[in-house]
Design a protein around this motif. Structure first.
Motif, PDB file in Angstrom:
ATOM      1  N   ILE A 168       0.863  -1.180   0.000  1.00 21.08           N
ATOM      2  CA  ILE A 168       0.000   0.000   0.000  1.00 21.08           C
ATOM      3  C   ILE A 168       0.897   1.227   0.000  1.00 21.08           C
ATOM      4  CG2 ILE A 168      -1.700   1.318   1.314  1.00 21.08           C
ATOM      5  CD1 ILE A 168      -2.813  -1.282   2.374  1.00 21.08           C
ATOM      6  N   GLU A 169       0.658   2.150  -0.909  1.00 22.15           N
ATOM      7  CA  GLU A 169       1.485   3.344  -1.021  1.00 22.15           C
ATOM      8  C   GLU A 169       0.595   4.585  -1.082  1.00 22.15           C
ATOM      9  OE1 GLU A 169       4.742   3.871  -0.985  1.00 22.15           O
ATOM     10  OE2 GLU A 169       5.299   1.765  -0.745  1.00 22.15           O
ATOM     11  N   ASP A 170       0.826   5.515  -0.173  1.00 19.57           N
ATOM     12  CA  ASP A 170       0.214   6.849  -0.219  1.00 19.57           C
ATOM     13  C   ASP A 170      -1.306   6.790  -0.364  1.00 19.57           C
ATOM     14  OD1 ASP A 170       0.529   9.586  -0.036  1.00 19.57           O
ATOM     15  OD2 ASP A 170       0.526   9.849  -2.215  1.00 19.57           O
ATOM     16  N   LEU A 171      -1.945   6.002   0.527  1.00 16.53           N
ATOM     17  CA  LEU A 171      -3.401   5.824   0.468  1.00 16.53           C
ATOM     18  C   LEU A 171      -4.064   6.793   1.439  1.00 16.53           C
ATOM     19  CD1 LEU A 171      -5.282   2.460   0.305  1.00 16.53           C
ATOM     20  CD2 LEU A 171      -6.075   4.236   1.847  1.00 16.53           C
ATOM     21  N   SER A 172      -5.016   7.568   0.942  1.00 14.61           N
ATOM     22  CA  SER A 172      -5.760   8.511   1.781  1.00 14.61           C
ATOM     23  C   SER A 172      -7.252   8.235   1.644  1.00 14.61           C
ATOM     24  CB  SER A 172      -5.458   9.957   1.382  1.00 14.61           C
ATOM     25  OG  SER A 172      -4.095  10.265   1.600  1.00 14.61           O
ATOM     26  N   LEU A 173      -7.966   8.359   2.776  1.00 13.90           N
ATOM     27  CA  LEU A 173      -9.398   8.058   2.783  1.00 13.90           C
ATOM     28  C   LEU A 173     -10.028   8.731   3.992  1.00 13.90           C
ATOM     29  CD1 LEU A 173     -11.880   6.316   1.843  1.00 13.90           C
ATOM     30  CD2 LEU A 173     -11.015   4.519   3.357  1.00 13.90           C
ATOM     31  N   SER A 174     -11.224   9.237   3.824  1.00 10.39           N
ATOM     32  CA  SER A 174     -11.948   9.843   4.939  1.00 10.39           C
ATOM     33  C   SER A 174     -13.355   9.263   4.972  1.00 10.39           C
ATOM     34  CB  SER A 174     -12.008  11.368   4.768  1.00 10.39           C
ATOM     35  OG  SER A 174     -12.686  11.961   5.864  1.00 10.39           O
ATOM     36  N   VAL A 175     -13.754   8.751   6.149  1.00  5.38           N
ATOM     37  CA  VAL A 175     -15.067   8.116   6.316  1.00  5.38           C
ATOM     38  C   VAL A 175     -15.827   8.854   7.399  1.00  5.38           C
ATOM     39  CG1 VAL A 175     -16.298   5.976   6.815  1.00  5.38           C
ATOM     40  CG2 VAL A 175     -14.059   5.889   5.678  1.00  5.38           C
ATOM     41  N   GLU A 176     -17.029   9.309   7.066  1.00  2.00           N
ATOM     42  CA  GLU A 176     -17.852  10.028   8.026  1.00  2.00           C
ATOM     43  C   GLU A 176     -18.531   9.046   8.987  1.00  2.00           C
ATOM     44  OE1 GLU A 176     -18.060  13.316   8.342  1.00  2.00           O
ATOM     45  OE2 GLU A 176     -16.545  13.446   6.750  1.00  2.00           O
ATOM     46  N   PRO A 177     -18.844   9.487  10.199  1.00  2.00           N
ATOM     47  CA  PRO A 177     -19.533   8.618  11.156  1.00  2.00           C
ATOM     48  C   PRO A 177     -20.843   8.080  10.607  1.00  2.00           C
ATOM     49  CG  PRO A 177     -18.732  10.601  12.247  1.00  2.00           C
ATOM     50  CD  PRO A 177     -18.533  10.812  10.772  1.00  2.00           C
TER      51      PRO A 177
END
Length: 626
Positions: A397-406
């Motif tokens: 895994i390289e440079d993985l970004s993710l945002s998950v809301e509640p």
């Protein structure tokens, strides 16, 4: 492989029980001291009897000096020399009163020695069992601190062998050698002192065979030690093979691999037989060789002692005592040598256990004063430029970004090996990220304790795990507190498991084994979902939870998971794309990277990687219908 280092480390374990160990040493020393004095006392009794026999055959009224002189005048110089060392009175027979007193003293001495040895044995057993108890505790604690990567590299049967067989072998070795070894060494020292006291010349004669004994022990030990190391290594491999074949016996039969499995077992068994035979045979010849050396010692002492008696330099009682001492001296040497196989076997096992105890641990949790705790748990998850690799030179895994809301549901799809499960393992901190960070409710998970992090996450995996016990106990396993039957049943109802549980002979009290015998794969999955309900997590991880069940059970499981995921942040790993249509966001992973993300309809419209996966599954479904 390192006999001296592992042996010293095992002895340091024993030093933790200093008070009991010192008491045991005192008891052994006193017992050996009394045992060593015994032959000298019995020798005095022999002198009294011999003096009585000699005195009764001499004319009454003369003195000892006159009787000896008369023998010289008659030409019996040898007999005169021998009797000059005997304390007899002409005309007087055996003094049975004095002999009785001496024997009574000997009885008391030997009785005291026996009682003290009993005390030392009890203390020895206590010390050894406490040391082995602590060793098991340390091993259990170590296993809980090892990273998941360690168990990925090691076979389960091999780890179990170290935690069971090797620990038991260490215990057995110390039980059979510790007290006896100390007793033998102290006996050798005490007997040497008494031998030099009685006759330095005979003591030196007895010591002539010591270099031979040491040479024999060293040569035999050097040959047998590698075989004991090999024996326990092969034992671990054989246990690993048996554990694998037993846990997968159904697959072995399905694919017709019984003969191959039996052949592999036979090879491992033959290797164990060969290593065990060589180890035991090489160490087993120690005792007969030492007995041969001991008999040489006995002959030398008997011949030289007889000559010393004939010359009047020693009494018969002293020679008798010395012969007993020579036996007492040779016996512990033989015992110490014969213990070599046990000691080598035990140290070989200790080395394997210490190797496990020395394995690299997972990174420790931060100190309490540096530890951060998120506020009210909401379920917000953010991955910021996360990188990870199992091997330093192989990025996954390289440079993985993710945002998950509640409260959102995130579905993760992609081909096998894309990194889907790895992503979840990083979130749970089963593995540590090699770059970037993972944030839960605004707090970096690396500054949280693992227990606190995992208490907020519930998992339902494709591979169900149940332990031997009742169904109620298996469901209650997910709770971090004591729960009542009502809560357990409520969780089962929520997971759609209550109906089938009540059809079982004993309902929730039905006992199942760790294989889950008596319940189907789908029913086991419902039990694990009920367990997750009871844990009441903030974040839910579902990893292919419906991949191995029938369609009807899949519907029940999907309903249960939908109810479980309601209001919670959910990560769903799925191969069946039809099960994730309603996800808030779908991540498509390939080679450790997110190549697409969006809703089901949006990704289909984009006609990218997700559309290709969906089309492939749709074509597969049509082929199955045809």
């Amino acid at each position: 492989m390192d006999f001296k280092g592992s042996g010293k480390r095992l002895l340091r374990r024993l030093s933790q029980e200093k008070s009991s160990l010192y008491a045991m040493l005192v008891a052994v020393a006193l017992s050996v001291g009394l045992s060593v004095v015994g032959p000298k006392i019995l020798g005095h009794a022999t002198d009294l009897i011999f003096a009585g026999v000699v005195g009764r055959g001499m004319p009454e009224g003369s003195t000892k000096a006159q009787a000896v002189e008369d023998l010289r005048e008659k030409g019996s110089d040898g007999l005169a020399d021998m009797l000059s060392a005997v304390d007899f009175t002409p005309g007087e027979g055996i003094d049975f009163g004095a002999v009785g007193d001496v024997l009574l003293v000997a009885l008391v001495v030997y009785l005291g020695a026996g009682l003290l040895m009993l005390v030392s044995t009890r203390l020895s057993v206590r010390v050894i069992n406490r040391v082995v108890f602590q060793l098991r505790e340390d091993l259990q604690t170590k296993l809980s601190r090892l990273p998941l990567s360690y168990f990925d590299r090691q076979k389960r049967g091999e780890v179990l062998s170290r935690a069971t067989n090797d620990i038991d072998n260490i215990s057995q070795t110390m039980q059979q050698t510790l007290g006896q070894l100390i007793n033998s060494l102290l006996t050798i020292v005490g007997v040497l002192i008494m031998m030099f006291w009685i006759s330095p010349l005979l003591a030196l004669v007895a010591l002539v065979t010591i270099p031979v004994s040491v040479f024999v022990a060293a040569r035999v030990g050097k040959r047998s030690q590698p075989q004991f190391v090999r024996q326990w290594k092969v034992t671990g491999r054989l246990n690993a093979h048996i554990e694998e074949m037993y846990s997968g016996h159904t697959l072995v039969k399905v694919f017709g691999r019984q003969e191959e499995s039996a052949r592999d077992f036979a090879e491992q068994n033959d290797a164990l037989y060969e290593a065990g035979f060589k180890a035991q045979f090489n160490s087993g010849i120690m005792q007969p060789l030492m007995m041969f050396v001991s008999n040489l010692n006995y002959v030398l002492v008997a011949v030289v002692g007889g000559l010393r008696v004939a010359s009047g330099a020693l009494s018969i009682g002293d020679v008798q005592a010395f012969i007993q001492y020579s036996r007492q001296f040779s016996m512990p040497l033989t015992q110490v040598a014969s213990m070599a196989n046990l000691v080598q076997s035990g140290v070989a096992s200790a080395e394997r256990v210490f190797e496990l105890l020395d394995a690299d641990e997972q990174e420790p949790d931060p100190d309490p004063e540096r530890r951060e705790r998120p506020g009210r748990p909401l379920g917000s998850v953010s991955l910021e430029r996360v990188s990870f690799r199992y091997e330093p030179d192989k990025p996954l895994i390289e440079d993985l970004s993710l945002s998950v809301e509640p409260g959102h549901t995130v579905a993760i799809v992609g081909p096998t090996g894309a990194g889907k499960t790895t992503l979840v393992n990083l979130l749970m901190r089963f593995y540590e990220v090699t770059g970037g960070r993972i944030v839960l409710d605004g707090t970096d998970v690396s500054v949280m304790s693992r227990d606190e992090l995992r208490s907020q996450i519930g998992m339902v995996l494709q591979d169900t795990w149940l332990f031997g016990g009742s169904i109620a106990d298996n469901i209650a396993y997910g709770a971090s507190r004591e729960v009542g039957r009502a809560e357990i049943e409520e969780a089962a109802k929520a997971a759609h498991a209550d109906r089938f549980v009540r059809t079982l002979p004993d309902g929730y009290d039905t006992v199942i084994d760790d294989e889950g015998s008596g319940v189907s794969a789908g029913e086991k999955q419902l039990i694990t979902i009920a367990r997750a309900f009871l844990s009441d997590p903030v974040i839910l991880v579902l990893d292919e939870a419906t991949s191995s069940v029938d369609t009807r059970t899949e519907v029940l499981i999907q309903k249960a998971m939908a109810r479980l995921a309601h209001g919670r942040t959910s990560f769903v790993i799925a191969h069946r794309l039809s099960t994730i249509r309603d996800a808030d966001v779908i991540l498509v992973m390939e080679n450790g990277s997110i190549v697409e993300q969006g809703t089901h309809e949006g990704l289909l419209a984009a006609k990218g990687a997700y559309a290709r996966l969906y089309a492939a599954q749709f074509a597969e479904a049509l082929a199955e219908v045809d």
